[in-house]
Design an enzyme around this catalytic site. Structure first.
Site, PDB file in Angstrom:
ATOM      1  N   ASP A  49       0.872  -1.182   0.014  1.00  0.00           N
ATOM      2  CA  ASP A  49       0.047   0.077  -0.106  1.00  0.00           C
ATOM      3  C   ASP A  49       0.737   1.363  -0.096  1.00  0.00           C
ATOM      4  O   ASP A  49       2.110   0.874   0.249  1.00  0.00           O
ATOM      5  CB  ASP A  49      -0.929   0.063   1.297  1.00  0.00           C
ATOM      6  CG  ASP A  49      -1.696   1.300   1.553  1.00  0.00           C
ATOM      7  OD1 ASP A  49      -2.434   1.698   0.294  1.00  0.00           O
ATOM      8  OD2 ASP A  49      -1.939   1.785   2.452  1.00  0.00           O
ATOM      9  N   SER A  50       0.431   2.365  -0.070  1.00  0.00           N
ATOM     10  CA  SER A  50       0.858   3.701  -0.041  1.00  0.00           C
ATOM     11  C   SER A  50       1.583   3.705   1.094  1.00  0.00           C
ATOM     12  O   SER A  50       2.442   4.692   1.534  1.00  0.00           O
ATOM     13  CB  SER A  50       0.081   4.851  -0.645  1.00  0.00           C
ATOM     14  OG  SER A  50      -1.011   4.716   0.259  1.00  0.00           O
TER      15      SER A  50
ATOM     16  N   CYS B  33      -4.283  -1.224  -2.109  1.00  0.00           N
ATOM     17  CA  CYS B  33      -4.430   0.265  -2.175  1.00  0.00           C
ATOM     18  C   CYS B  33      -5.213   0.493  -3.408  1.00  0.00           C
ATOM     19  O   CYS B  33      -4.961  -0.189  -4.425  1.00  0.00           O
ATOM     20  CB  CYS B  33      -2.979   0.870  -2.477  1.00  0.00           C
ATOM     21  SG  CYS B  33      -2.899   2.591  -2.969  1.00  0.00           S
ATOM     22  N   ASN B  34      -6.218   1.171  -3.272  1.00  0.00           N
ATOM     23  CA  ASN B  34      -7.106   1.324  -4.504  1.00  0.00           C
ATOM     24  C   ASN B  34      -6.409   2.283  -5.652  1.00  0.00           C
ATOM     25  O   ASN B  34      -6.633   2.151  -6.729  1.00  0.00           O
ATOM     26  CB  ASN B  34      -8.361   1.823  -4.068  1.00  0.00           C
ATOM     27  CG  ASN B  34      -9.431   1.204  -3.266  1.00  0.00           C
ATOM     28  OD1 ASN B  34     -10.332   0.501  -4.068  1.00  0.00           O
ATOM     29  ND2 ASN B  34      -9.060   0.743  -1.973  1.00  0.00           N
ATOM     30  N   THR B  35      -5.789   3.203  -5.131  1.00  0.00           N
ATOM     31  CA  THR B  35      -5.169   4.203  -5.962  1.00  0.00           C
ATOM     32  C   THR B  35      -3.990   3.354  -6.991  1.00  0.00           C
ATOM     33  O   THR B  35      -4.134   3.426  -8.120  1.00  0.00           O
ATOM     34  CB  THR B  35      -4.408   5.236  -5.399  1.00  0.00           C
ATOM     35  OG1 THR B  35      -5.282   5.666  -4.139  1.00  0.00           O
ATOM     36  CG2 THR B  35      -3.909   6.335  -6.222  1.00  0.00           C
TER      37      THR B  35
ATOM     38  N   GLU C 138      -4.720   8.615   8.822  1.00  0.00           N
ATOM     39  CA  GLU C 138      -3.295   8.205   8.909  1.00  0.00           C
ATOM     40  C   GLU C 138      -2.914   8.954  10.267  1.00  0.00           C
ATOM     41  O   GLU C 138      -2.006   8.462  10.972  1.00  0.00           O
ATOM     42  CB  GLU C 138      -2.683   8.519   7.780  1.00  0.00           C
ATOM     43  CG  GLU C 138      -1.221   8.325   7.520  1.00  0.00           C
ATOM     44  CD  GLU C 138      -1.331   7.144   6.970  1.00  0.00           C
ATOM     45  OE1 GLU C 138      -0.118   6.304   7.103  1.00  0.00           O
ATOM     46  OE2 GLU C 138      -2.110   6.509   6.152  1.00  0.00           O
TER      47      GLU C 138
ATOM     48  N   CYS D 216     -10.901   2.875  -0.475  1.00  0.00           N
ATOM     49  CA  CYS D 216      -9.645   3.432  -0.294  1.00  0.00           C
ATOM     50  C   CYS D 216      -9.392   2.313   0.954  1.00  0.00           C
ATOM     51  O   CYS D 216     -10.364   2.246   2.106  1.00  0.00           O
ATOM     52  CB  CYS D 216      -9.708   4.836   0.326  1.00  0.00           C
ATOM     53  SG  CYS D 216      -8.117   5.255   1.070  1.00  0.00           S
TER      54      CYS D 216
ATOM     55  N   HIS E  13      -7.877   2.687   3.755  1.00  0.00           N
ATOM     56  CA  HIS E  13      -8.010   3.287   5.118  1.00  0.00           C
ATOM     57  C   HIS E  13      -9.092   3.388   5.639  1.00  0.00           C
ATOM     58  O   HIS E  13      -9.484   3.615   6.969  1.00  0.00           O
ATOM     59  CB  HIS E  13      -7.542   4.900   5.152  1.00  0.00           C
ATOM     60  CG  HIS E  13      -5.964   5.111   4.594  1.00  0.00           C
ATOM     61  ND1 HIS E  13      -5.385   4.715   3.922  1.00  0.00           N
ATOM     62  CD2 HIS E  13      -5.186   5.636   5.551  1.00  0.00           C
ATOM     63  CE1 HIS E  13      -3.823   5.100   3.780  1.00  0.00           C
ATOM     64  NE2 HIS E  13      -3.875   5.546   5.062  1.00  0.00           N
TER      65      HIS E  13
HETATM   66  N1  DGL Z   1      -4.628   3.330   0.902  1.00  0.00           N
HETATM   67  C1  DGL Z   1      -4.846   4.138  -0.309  1.00  0.00           C
HETATM   68  C2  DGL Z   1      -6.105   3.895  -1.115  1.00  0.00           C
HETATM   69  O1  DGL Z   1      -6.562   2.784  -0.884  1.00  0.00           O
HETATM   70  C3  DGL Z   1      -5.117   5.795  -0.095  1.00  0.00           C
HETATM   71  C4  DGL Z   1      -3.941   6.630   0.521  1.00  0.00           C
HETATM   72  C5  DGL Z   1      -3.096   7.470  -0.428  1.00  0.00           C
HETATM   73  O2  DGL Z   1      -3.723   8.392  -0.825  1.00  0.00           O
HETATM   74  O3  DGL Z   1      -1.954   7.086  -0.354  1.00  0.00           O
HETATM   75  O4  DGL Z   1      -6.302   4.478  -2.374  1.00  0.00           O
END
Ligand code: DGL
Length: 278
Positions: free
Chosen positions: A20-21, A83-85, A163, A195, A197
């Site tokens: 993940d990010s 991570c969705n992004t 976060e 997301c 998070h």
């Molecule tokens: N966990 C990331 C997601 O699922 C979002 C956090 C980020 O912007 O890095 O998109």
């Protein structure tokens, strides 16, 4: 979705690689651990480059490829992009890069499959600016069933807020209520938390909707999908899990503290700067 691959050289005891990010993907890691306690996990949180939600497409692809190589070096038998992004922007490049070696799972396809099989008619999607900009959820859902309605809203304040440990308090309630009351999300019957998070604010989102919308959290859905893929490939571990590793590319004590919210237990973060060599 990844095509079925069989790789005779993979062993059941090899770890599951997750990235993940930052530490949001620990919600997925936790669900995987709960469902498959015999599996060893190697997690990489790219905390040095957080948030991916605001980074360029080229940067996210490059970070994701480096992390995939790192997980391959750790002999992972499967990679989960938690991570969705990164799933929206980099899944294809990572999948093509890894080739036939191992499967690469994104967090989007399993959720889309679950949604189109549900009773949902008007689906809301909340996620980072980047995820919403790609329109990936709407495109995939409508491709599967064009009778559904999909309304997506970027909620960029939520990931940094979480976060920083801001949830279940007055500030988080105000921000969440402000986003959810936007006209775009009016009359939805289901809401995808796009997301990794957001599972941490699921109860606050549920109390906003008071049962009027079903909240879809990807962590468990993705864990089930990973189990299915490993089962199909006969790669589920039969023995005991070995030591898990949780790497981050930048370390602060606040990350260490927050990992407890995300993983529901104390874990030790290991600093690993994989960018130095490049
Ligand atoms: N966990 C990331 C997601 O699922 C979002 C956090 C980020 O912007 O890095 O998109």
């Amino acid at each position: 979705m990844p095509t079925q691959k069989t790789n005779q050289s993979l062993k059941t005891e090899q770890p599951i690689g997750i990235f993940d990010s930052g530490i949001g993907g620990l919600t997925v890691a936790h669900a995987i651990h709960q469902l498959m306690p015999a599996e060893t996990l190697v997690y990489f949180g790219d905390t040095a480059h957080l948030p991916y939600g605001e980074k360029s497409t080229a940067a996210i692809k490059s970070y994701s490829l480096h992390i995939a190589d790192f997980l391959l070096k750790h002999k992972c038998k499967i990679i989960v992009i938690a991570c969705n992004t990164a799933s929206a922007i980099a899944w294809k490049v990572v999948h093509d890069h890894v080739g036939s070696k191992i499967d690469v799972i994104n967090v989007i396809d399993p959720v889309v499959n679950a949604v189109v099989k549900s009773k949902a008619k008007h689906v809301g999607v909340i996620g980072t600016n980047n995820t919403v900009k790609t329109n990936v959820y709407a495109d995939k859902i409508l491709e599967a069933n064009n009778m559904l309605q999909v309304s997506s809203l970027a909620t960029p304040l939520l990931a940094p807020m979480i976060e920083e440990g801001f949830f279940n308090n007055k500030i988080s309630k105000t921000i969440i209520n402000d986003y959810l009351s936007r006209p775009k999300l009016k009359n939805i019957d289901s809401l995808i938390l796009a997301c990794t998070h957001y599972p941490l604010i699921k109860s606050e989102i549920e109390s906003y909707y008071k049962g009027k919308a079903t909240i879809i959290d990807s962590a468990e859905i993705v864990a089930q999908h990973v189990k299915q893929v490993l089962q199909n490939k006969k790669l589920l571990n039969k023995g005991e899990a070995r030591k898990h590793h949780f790497f981050v590319s930048d370390y602060t004590q606040s990350f260490e503290k927050s990992t407890r919210f995300f993983f529901k237990g104390k874990i030790k973060l290991e600093l690993q700067n994989i960018w130095k060599a490049f």
